[in-house]
Design a protein around this motif. Sequence first.
Motif, mmCIF file in Angstrom:
data_model
loop_
_atom_site.group_PDB
_atom_site.id
_atom_site.type_symbol
_atom_site.label_atom_id
_atom_site.label_comp_id
_atom_site.label_asym_id
_atom_site.label_seq_id
_atom_site.Cartn_x
_atom_site.Cartn_y
_atom_site.Cartn_z
ATOM 1 N N MET A 1 0.845 -1.182 0.000
ATOM 2 C CA MET A 1 0.000 0.000 0.000
ATOM 3 C C MET A 1 0.889 1.243 0.000
ATOM 4 O O MET A 1 1.865 1.315 0.740
ATOM 5 N N LEU A 2 0.537 2.209 -0.804
ATOM 6 C CA LEU A 2 1.287 3.451 -0.876
ATOM 7 C C LEU A 2 0.873 4.394 0.249
ATOM 8 O O LEU A 2 -0.299 4.478 0.598
ATOM 9 N N ARG A 3 1.837 5.122 0.774
ATOM 10 C CA ARG A 3 1.530 6.113 1.796
ATOM 11 C C ARG A 3 0.900 7.354 1.177
ATOM 12 O O ARG A 3 0.058 8.012 1.792
ATOM 13 N N TYR A 4 1.308 7.710 -0.040
ATOM 14 C CA TYR A 4 0.826 8.916 -0.693
ATOM 15 C C TYR A 4 -0.016 8.542 -1.905
ATOM 16 O O TYR A 4 0.361 7.675 -2.678
ATOM 17 N N LYS A 5 -1.147 9.225 -2.064
ATOM 18 C CA LYS A 5 -2.045 8.967 -3.192
ATOM 19 C C LYS A 5 -2.373 10.279 -3.882
ATOM 20 O O LYS A 5 -2.478 11.316 -3.232
ATOM 21 N N THR A 6 -2.562 10.207 -5.190
ATOM 22 C CA THR A 6 -3.014 11.394 -5.909
ATOM 23 C C THR A 6 -4.442 11.720 -5.469
ATOM 24 O O THR A 6 -5.126 10.879 -4.868
ATOM 25 N N ILE A 7 -4.874 12.919 -5.786
ATOM 26 C CA ILE A 7 -6.239 13.308 -5.428
ATOM 27 C C ILE A 7 -7.249 12.357 -6.057
ATOM 28 O O ILE A 7 -8.201 11.930 -5.400
ATOM 29 N N SER A 8 -7.052 11.987 -7.317
ATOM 30 C CA SER A 8 -8.020 11.097 -7.977
ATOM 31 C C SER A 8 -8.021 9.703 -7.350
ATOM 32 O O SER A 8 -9.086 9.103 -7.172
ATOM 33 N N GLN A 9 -6.837 9.175 -6.998
ATOM 34 C CA GLN A 9 -6.784 7.873 -6.319
ATOM 35 C C GLN A 9 -7.507 7.951 -4.974
ATOM 36 O O GLN A 9 -8.299 7.076 -4.633
ATOM 37 N N PHE A 10 -7.188 8.992 -4.205
ATOM 38 C CA PHE A 10 -7.789 9.140 -2.892
ATOM 39 C C PHE A 10 -9.296 9.317 -3.006
ATOM 40 O O PHE A 10 -10.054 8.758 -2.209
ATOM 41 N N SER A 11 -9.753 10.034 -4.016
ATOM 42 C CA SER A 11 -11.179 10.235 -4.230
ATOM 43 C C SER A 11 -11.887 8.901 -4.472
ATOM 44 O O SER A 11 -12.921 8.621 -3.850
ATOM 45 N N ARG A 12 -11.333 8.082 -5.333
ATOM 46 C CA ARG A 12 -11.941 6.773 -5.631
ATOM 47 C C ARG A 12 -12.008 5.898 -4.385
ATOM 48 O O ARG A 12 -12.994 5.211 -4.159
ATOM 49 N N GLU A 13 -10.952 5.922 -3.576
ATOM 50 C CA GLU A 13 -10.871 5.012 -2.437
ATOM 51 C C GLU A 13 -11.597 5.524 -1.200
ATOM 52 O O GLU A 13 -12.033 4.729 -0.373
ATOM 53 N N SER A 14 -11.709 6.839 -1.059
ATOM 54 C CA SER A 14 -12.286 7.398 0.172
ATOM 55 C C SER A 14 -13.759 7.738 0.062
ATOM 56 O O SER A 14 -14.457 7.808 1.070
ATOM 57 N N GLY A 15 -14.211 8.006 -1.153
ATOM 58 C CA GLY A 15 -15.584 8.446 -1.326
ATOM 59 C C GLY A 15 -15.731 9.957 -1.322
ATOM 60 O O GLY A 15 -16.799 10.481 -1.623
ATOM 61 N N TYR A 16 -14.670 10.688 -0.977
ATOM 62 C CA TYR A 16 -14.693 12.149 -1.095
ATOM 63 C C TYR A 16 -14.608 12.509 -2.565
ATOM 64 O O TYR A 16 -13.840 11.907 -3.311
ATOM 65 N N THR A 17 -15.364 13.510 -2.995
ATOM 66 C CA THR A 17 -15.244 13.960 -4.382
ATOM 67 C C THR A 17 -13.939 14.730 -4.539
ATOM 68 O O THR A 17 -13.367 15.215 -3.552
ATOM 69 N N VAL A 18 -13.500 14.868 -5.771
ATOM 70 C CA VAL A 18 -12.305 15.654 -6.053
ATOM 71 C C VAL A 18 -12.508 17.083 -5.553
ATOM 72 O O VAL A 18 -11.614 17.675 -4.946
ATOM 73 N N SER A 19 -13.689 17.633 -5.775
ATOM 74 C CA SER A 19 -13.978 18.998 -5.313
ATOM 75 C C SER A 19 -13.900 19.122 -3.797
ATOM 76 O O SER A 19 -13.394 20.121 -3.279
ATOM 77 N N ALA A 20 -14.385 18.124 -3.088
ATOM 78 C CA ALA A 20 -14.325 18.149 -1.619
ATOM 79 C C ALA A 20 -12.879 18.105 -1.144
ATOM 80 O O ALA A 20 -12.503 18.821 -0.208
ATOM 81 N N ILE A 21 -12.065 17.300 -1.781
ATOM 82 C CA ILE A 21 -10.645 17.204 -1.415
ATOM 83 C C ILE A 21 -9.956 18.538 -1.686
ATOM 84 O O ILE A 21 -9.203 19.041 -0.851
ATOM 85 N N GLN A 22 -10.222 19.116 -2.844
ATOM 86 C CA GLN A 22 -9.606 20.397 -3.179
ATOM 87 C C GLN A 22 -10.013 21.482 -2.187
ATOM 88 O O GLN A 22 -9.202 22.332 -1.821
ATOM 89 N N ALA A 23 -11.244 21.449 -1.714
ATOM 90 C CA ALA A 23 -11.690 22.416 -0.705
ATOM 91 C C ALA A 23 -10.957 22.207 0.615
ATOM 92 O O ALA A 23 -10.624 23.168 1.313
ATOM 93 N N LYS A 24 -10.681 20.965 0.959
ATOM 94 C CA LYS A 24 -9.997 20.664 2.220
ATOM 95 C C LYS A 24 -8.521 21.076 2.201
ATOM 96 O O LYS A 24 -7.965 21.385 3.243
ATOM 97 N N ILE A 25 -7.902 21.085 1.007
ATOM 98 C CA ILE A 25 -6.481 21.446 0.948
ATOM 99 C C ILE A 25 -6.266 22.920 0.616
ATOM 100 O O ILE A 25 -5.132 23.398 0.652
#
Length: 64
Positions: A1-25
């Motif tokens: 398992m990778l420690r770091y994931k791209t936004i799109s990878q993290f979005s697919r795996e977490s259920g957060y939308t790309v827009s939600a992730i971008q708002a959080k960062i």
Amino acid sequence: MLRYKTISQFSRESGYTVSAIQAKIRPGGPWREGIVWRRAPDGHVLIDIEGYNQWVINGNGLAC
């Protein structure tokens, strides 16, 4: 398992939308650079899974 994931990878795996992730960062958002996310040498934003897990556990909006 990778420690770091791209936004799109993290979005697919977490259920957060790309827009939600971008708002959080975004500046002033709950995910701090260097703790929950960081910029790779090539400029890509990567989510730190360990930092994200700490943010979930702490539940206070900041990873400690």
